[in-house]
Design a protein around this motif. Structure first.
Motif, PDB file in Angstrom:
ATOM      1  N   ALA A   1      19.391  13.452  -8.981  1.00  0.00           N
ATOM      2  CA  ALA A   1      18.750  13.756  -7.695  1.00  0.00           C
ATOM      3  C   ALA A   1      19.685  14.522  -6.779  1.00  0.00           C
ATOM      4  CB  ALA A   1      18.275  12.466  -7.033  1.00  0.00           C
ATOM      5  N   SER A   2      20.982  14.261  -6.894  1.00  0.00           N
ATOM      6  CA  SER A   2      21.935  14.986  -6.047  1.00  0.00           C
ATOM      7  C   SER A   2      22.065  16.450  -6.470  1.00  0.00           C
ATOM      8  CB  SER A   2      23.302  14.307  -6.103  1.00  0.00           C
ATOM      9  OG  SER A   2      23.819  14.351  -7.417  1.00  0.00           O
ATOM     10  N   LEU A   3      21.684  16.777  -7.697  1.00  0.00           N
ATOM     11  CA  LEU A   3      21.751  18.143  -8.196  1.00  0.00           C
ATOM     12  C   LEU A   3      20.408  18.864  -8.118  1.00  0.00           C
ATOM     13  CD1 LEU A   3      23.773  17.388 -11.465  1.00  0.00           C
ATOM     14  CD2 LEU A   3      24.679  18.282  -9.323  1.00  0.00           C
ATOM     15  N   ALA A   4      19.371  18.145  -7.702  1.00  0.00           N
ATOM     16  CA  ALA A   4      18.013  18.697  -7.716  1.00  0.00           C
ATOM     17  C   ALA A   4      17.642  19.345  -6.389  1.00  0.00           C
ATOM     18  CB  ALA A   4      17.012  17.596  -8.043  1.00  0.00           C
ATOM     19  N   GLN A   5      16.785  20.333  -6.500  1.00  0.00           N
ATOM     20  CA  GLN A   5      16.181  20.982  -5.335  1.00  0.00           C
ATOM     21  C   GLN A   5      14.686  21.040  -5.587  1.00  0.00           C
ATOM     22  OE1 GLN A   5      18.083  24.777  -5.263  1.00  0.00           O
ATOM     23  NE2 GLN A   5      19.943  23.987  -4.314  1.00  0.00           N
ATOM     24  N   ILE A   6      13.920  20.538  -4.629  1.00  0.00           N
ATOM     25  CA  ILE A   6      12.463  20.513  -4.776  1.00  0.00           C
ATOM     26  C   ILE A   6      11.841  21.263  -3.619  1.00  0.00           C
ATOM     27  CG2 ILE A   6      10.415  19.051  -4.907  1.00  0.00           C
ATOM     28  CD1 ILE A   6      12.158  16.914  -6.170  1.00  0.00           C
TER      29      ILE A   6
END
Length: 149
Positions: free
Chosen positions: A102-107
C-alpha cells in the motif's frame, strides 16, 4: 585370490597418486583419479551462480504476478466503493491490498457520466540484479450506483 588383492592395492595406490593405475602396467584405470579429485567441486562452484540466477528469476516472476493481482484487487475495490458511496474509493483500494504494498501504490479514481474508473499502480521492486523496477498497473470500471446521483 592373491592376484585380485594385488590389483585392488595397485588401484588404490593409483587413486592416491602413488603409482600406476590398475596394476597391469598399462597406466590406465584409476591412475588419474588424484588429479581429478577437485574437478566436481570446481564444476559445482561454476554452476552455482547460474542456479541462483535462475532461482531468483523464478521468485521475481512469482512476485510480479502477485503484485499484479494486488493492483487488480485495489482497482476493483476502489471502483466499487466509489460507485456505491460516491467517496472513499481510494482509501478502500489501499486498504484492500497488503500493507507493505500500500505504501508503494497509487490509486486514481475518475467519475464519468454513469461510470467510475479506478486505476491502481504499484511499483514492483526487483530482487534480480540488473533488472529495473516494474510498474504493475490495473484499471477497473464500474457502473455509477451512487444514490446521490
Amino acid at each position: 585370490m592373491k592376484r585380485y588383492r594385488d590389483r585392488i592395492r595397485a588401484w588404490h595406490r593409483g587413486a592416491d597418486g602413488q603409482g600406476g593405475g590398475d596394476g597391469d602396467g598399462g597406466g590406465g584405470g584409476g591412475g588419474n583419479r588424484g588429479r581429478d579429485r577437485g574437478q566436481v567441486a570446481l564444476e559445482y562452484i561454476g554452476f552455482v551462480p547460474i542456479l541462483l540466477f535462475v532461482a531468483l528469476c523464478g521468485i521475481q516472476l512469482g512476485w510480479v504476478a502477485y503484485v499484479e493481482q494486488q493492483a487488480d484487487t485495489a482497482a476493483r475495490t476502489a471502483a466499487r466503493v466509489e460507485a456505491r458511496r460516491g467517496e472513499g474509493g481510494e482509501a478502500a483500494g489501499l486498504a484492500a491490498i497488503r500493507p507493505s504494498l500500500a505504501s508503494l501504490a497509487q490509486i486514481g479514481v475518475v467519475k464519468t457520466r454513469g461510470a467510475v474508473t479506478a486505476t491502481a499502480s504499484i511499483t514492483v521492486k526487483s530482487i534480480v540484479p540488473g533488472l529495473d523496477p516494474i510498474t504493475a498497473e490495473r484499471t477497473a470500471v464500474m457502473p455509477d450506483d451512487d444514490p446521490k446521483g
